[in-house]
Motif scaffolding. Structure first.
Motif, mmCIF file in Angstrom:
data_model
loop_
_atom_site.group_PDB
_atom_site.id
_atom_site.type_symbol
_atom_site.label_atom_id
_atom_site.label_comp_id
_atom_site.label_asym_id
_atom_site.label_seq_id
_atom_site.Cartn_x
_atom_site.Cartn_y
_atom_site.Cartn_z
ATOM 1 N N THR A 134 -4.624 -6.593 -5.068
ATOM 2 C CA THR A 134 -4.976 -6.508 -3.646
ATOM 3 C C THR A 134 -3.746 -6.288 -2.763
ATOM 4 O O THR A 134 -3.857 -5.761 -1.654
ATOM 5 C CB THR A 134 -5.704 -7.792 -3.188
ATOM 6 O OG1 THR A 134 -4.864 -8.930 -3.436
ATOM 7 C CG2 THR A 134 -7.017 -7.965 -3.924
ATOM 8 N N ILE A 135 -2.566 -6.715 -3.269
ATOM 9 C CA ILE A 135 -1.328 -6.496 -2.501
ATOM 10 C C ILE A 135 -0.775 -5.097 -2.763
ATOM 11 O O ILE A 135 -0.498 -4.345 -1.832
ATOM 12 C CB ILE A 135 -0.267 -7.568 -2.855
ATOM 13 C CG1 ILE A 135 -0.735 -8.950 -2.390
ATOM 14 C CG2 ILE A 135 1.076 -7.224 -2.204
ATOM 15 C CD1 ILE A 135 0.170 -10.088 -2.812
ATOM 16 N N LEU A 136 -0.625 -4.740 -4.045
ATOM 17 C CA LEU A 136 -0.093 -3.418 -4.401
ATOM 18 C C LEU A 136 -1.235 -2.424 -4.589
ATOM 19 O O LEU A 136 -1.528 -1.967 -5.695
ATOM 20 C CB LEU A 136 0.767 -3.511 -5.660
ATOM 21 C CG LEU A 136 2.178 -4.079 -5.457
ATOM 22 C CD1 LEU A 136 2.876 -4.271 -6.784
ATOM 23 C CD2 LEU A 136 3.010 -3.185 -4.556
ATOM 24 N N THR A 137 -1.879 -2.091 -3.490
ATOM 25 C CA THR A 137 -2.953 -1.096 -3.503
ATOM 26 C C THR A 137 -2.352 0.312 -3.537
ATOM 27 O O THR A 137 -1.153 0.487 -3.234
ATOM 28 C CB THR A 137 -3.823 -1.247 -2.244
ATOM 29 O OG1 THR A 137 -2.993 -1.052 -1.087
ATOM 30 C CG2 THR A 137 -4.460 -2.636 -2.177
ATOM 31 N N PRO A 138 -3.151 1.324 -3.879
ATOM 32 C CA PRO A 138 -2.626 2.702 -3.856
ATOM 33 C C PRO A 138 -2.036 3.094 -2.505
ATOM 34 O O PRO A 138 -1.031 3.812 -2.449
ATOM 35 C CB PRO A 138 -3.866 3.547 -4.182
ATOM 36 C CG PRO A 138 -4.720 2.638 -5.010
ATOM 37 C CD PRO A 138 -4.504 1.266 -4.447
ATOM 38 N N GLN A 139 -2.635 2.603 -1.420
ATOM 39 C CA GLN A 139 -2.129 2.919 -0.082
ATOM 40 C C GLN A 139 -0.728 2.332 0.132
ATOM 41 O O GLN A 139 0.156 2.988 0.685
ATOM 42 C CB GLN A 139 -3.079 2.388 1.001
ATOM 43 C CG GLN A 139 -4.420 3.090 1.071
ATOM 44 C CD GLN A 139 -5.395 2.616 -0.002
ATOM 45 O OE1 GLN A 139 -5.123 1.640 -0.714
ATOM 46 N NE2 GLN A 139 -6.524 3.300 -0.111
ATOM 47 N N VAL A 140 -0.534 1.094 -0.335
ATOM 48 C CA VAL A 140 0.781 0.444 -0.206
ATOM 49 C C VAL A 140 1.820 1.184 -1.038
ATOM 50 O O VAL A 140 2.963 1.396 -0.593
ATOM 51 C CB VAL A 140 0.700 -1.043 -0.634
ATOM 52 C CG1 VAL A 140 2.094 -1.663 -0.727
ATOM 53 C CG2 VAL A 140 -0.165 -1.832 0.343
ATOM 54 N N ILE A 141 1.444 1.588 -2.249
ATOM 55 C CA ILE A 141 2.374 2.304 -3.134
ATOM 56 C C ILE A 141 2.784 3.635 -2.516
ATOM 57 O O ILE A 141 3.967 4.010 -2.542
ATOM 58 C CB ILE A 141 1.740 2.515 -4.518
ATOM 59 C CG1 ILE A 141 1.562 1.165 -5.221
ATOM 60 C CG2 ILE A 141 2.599 3.432 -5.378
ATOM 61 C CD1 ILE A 141 0.742 1.226 -6.474
ATOM 62 N N ILE A 142 1.820 4.358 -1.940
ATOM 63 C CA ILE A 142 2.127 5.637 -1.278
ATOM 64 C C ILE A 142 3.106 5.421 -0.121
ATOM 65 O O ILE A 142 4.058 6.186 0.060
ATOM 66 C CB ILE A 142 0.835 6.324 -0.787
ATOM 67 C CG1 ILE A 142 0.019 6.820 -1.989
ATOM 68 C CG2 ILE A 142 1.150 7.485 0.154
ATOM 69 C CD1 ILE A 142 -1.363 7.304 -1.646
ATOM 70 N N LYS A 143 2.873 4.346 0.657
ATOM 71 C CA LYS A 143 3.785 4.038 1.773
ATOM 72 C C LYS A 143 5.192 3.727 1.265
ATOM 73 O O LYS A 143 6.189 4.147 1.873
ATOM 74 C CB LYS A 143 3.237 2.861 2.582
ATOM 75 C CG LYS A 143 2.019 3.198 3.421
ATOM 76 C CD LYS A 143 1.499 1.970 4.153
ATOM 77 C CE LYS A 143 0.240 2.293 4.954
ATOM 78 N NZ LYS A 143 -0.320 1.093 5.621
ATOM 79 N N LEU A 144 5.280 3.002 0.140
ATOM 80 C CA LEU A 144 6.590 2.689 -0.446
ATOM 81 C C LEU A 144 7.303 3.959 -0.911
ATOM 82 O O LEU A 144 8.514 4.118 -0.695
ATOM 83 C CB LEU A 144 6.427 1.725 -1.626
ATOM 84 C CG LEU A 144 6.100 0.270 -1.303
ATOM 85 C CD1 LEU A 144 5.769 -0.499 -2.580
ATOM 86 C CD2 LEU A 144 7.271 -0.399 -0.583
#
Length: 313
Positions: A134-144
């Motif tokens: 829930t923390i490392l979602t695909p959206q978060v990874i793309i932002k990183l």
């Protein structure tokens, strides 16, 4: 016309390793072997991560980014080194020199940012295992990923324009095997204080901030690990970080040693510093896939499965 050619030189000459010219052919052999290992190892790693659905996790996505950046780093420097050592192709165009310099420094800063992202991944996996997905979602990874590329691009791009503004009327002979910002800037007869200030401080502070955040992440990781109840759980948690720690040490230790040697090691022969600088850009890209292949069970299993299937066909 003379002034115009100073500000827009057609080419530079890469000497190689000064003082070791007669050994260039032999020095090129280990660099060729290391480069082939880097290309093959990182390509296999990228292939395994791409085709195996079990490896479609944040940690392996960051690892694929590291492998890609390592390929860029080694390819930006080693092929030109080999053509210099074996074919005597010492000339490099001004635009080629700027391109090589950009990708060399860009890859270094991207590598540092990826190691920070991988440290954050391990921090979440060990400290918040139930909330990992829930923390490392695909959206978060793309932002990183976007943040990593944009930051690195923004930090290194000014180097190109800082060099393009300089006149090179005195000499165009670079006593090195590749173009790097400060080394090229020192050929100019103009004031390069801005180049030195920016070239050293901004990328260095960027990398140091990454190191600080990596250290903080591992402080939290160790705190969480030593509060686990069972010995087996502690060993399992630490083993997941083993390969990452090895890669961190291989990346940062020689980098800081090289920086300190250039700054304070005036008694160190220049040819040794140049040789070490070349080993630094060649060896980590070759060792990283080996370290992850040996220490990461999932990759090891898929690697063995891949070659066992090829043998049975």
């Amino acid at each position: 016309m003379y002034n115009l050619s100073c500000y827009n030189p057609s080419s530079f000459i890469l000497v190689g390793i000064p003082g070791l010219e007669k050994f260039h052919i032999w020095i090129g052999i280990p660099f060729c072997v290391i480069y082939v290992v880097a290309i093959v190892g990182n390509s296999i790693l990228l292939y395994l991560i791409a085709v195996e659905h079990s490896l479609h996790e944040p940690m392996f996505f960051f690892l694929s980014m590291l492998a890609t950046t390592d390929l860029v780093l080694s390819t930006a420097t080693v092929p030109k080194l080999l053509s210099n050592f074996w074919l005597g192709s010492q000339e490099i165009t001004f635009s080629g020199c700027l391109t090589q310099m950009f990708f060399l420094h860009f890859s270094f800063v991207v590598d540092s940012a990826i190691l920070l992202a991988m440290a954050f991944d391990r921090y979440v996996a060990i400290c918040f295992p139930l909330r990992y997905t829930t923390i490392l979602t695909p959206q978060v990874i793309i932002k990183l990923v976007v943040g990593t590329v944009v930051r690195s691009f923004s930090v290194i791009l000014p180097d190109v324009f800082l060099l393009k503004r300089l006149p090179f009327c005195r000499t165009r002979v670079i006593p090195h095997t590749y173009c790097e910002h400060i080394g090229v800037a020192r050929l100019s007869s103009a004031d390069i204080s801005i180049n030195i200030w920016y070239g050293f401080s901004v990328p260095l502070m960027t990398v140091i901030s990454d190191v600080i955040f990596i250290a903080i992440s591992y402080a939290f990781i160790l705190h969480a690990v030593f509060h686990l109840s069972s010995q087996g759980a502690r060993q399992k948690a630490l083993s997941t970080c083993g390969s990452h720690v090895c890669v961190i040490l291989m990346f940062y230790t020689p980098a800081f040693f090289s920086i300190l040697a250039h700054r304070f090691g005036h008694s160190v022969p220049r040819n040794m510093l140049i040789l070490f600088a070349n080993l630094y850009v060649a060896i980590p890209p070759a060792l990283n896939p080996i370290v992850y292949g040996v220490k990461t069970k999932q990759i090891q299993e898929k690697f063995i499965l891949l070659f066992s299937l090829k043998k049975t066909q």
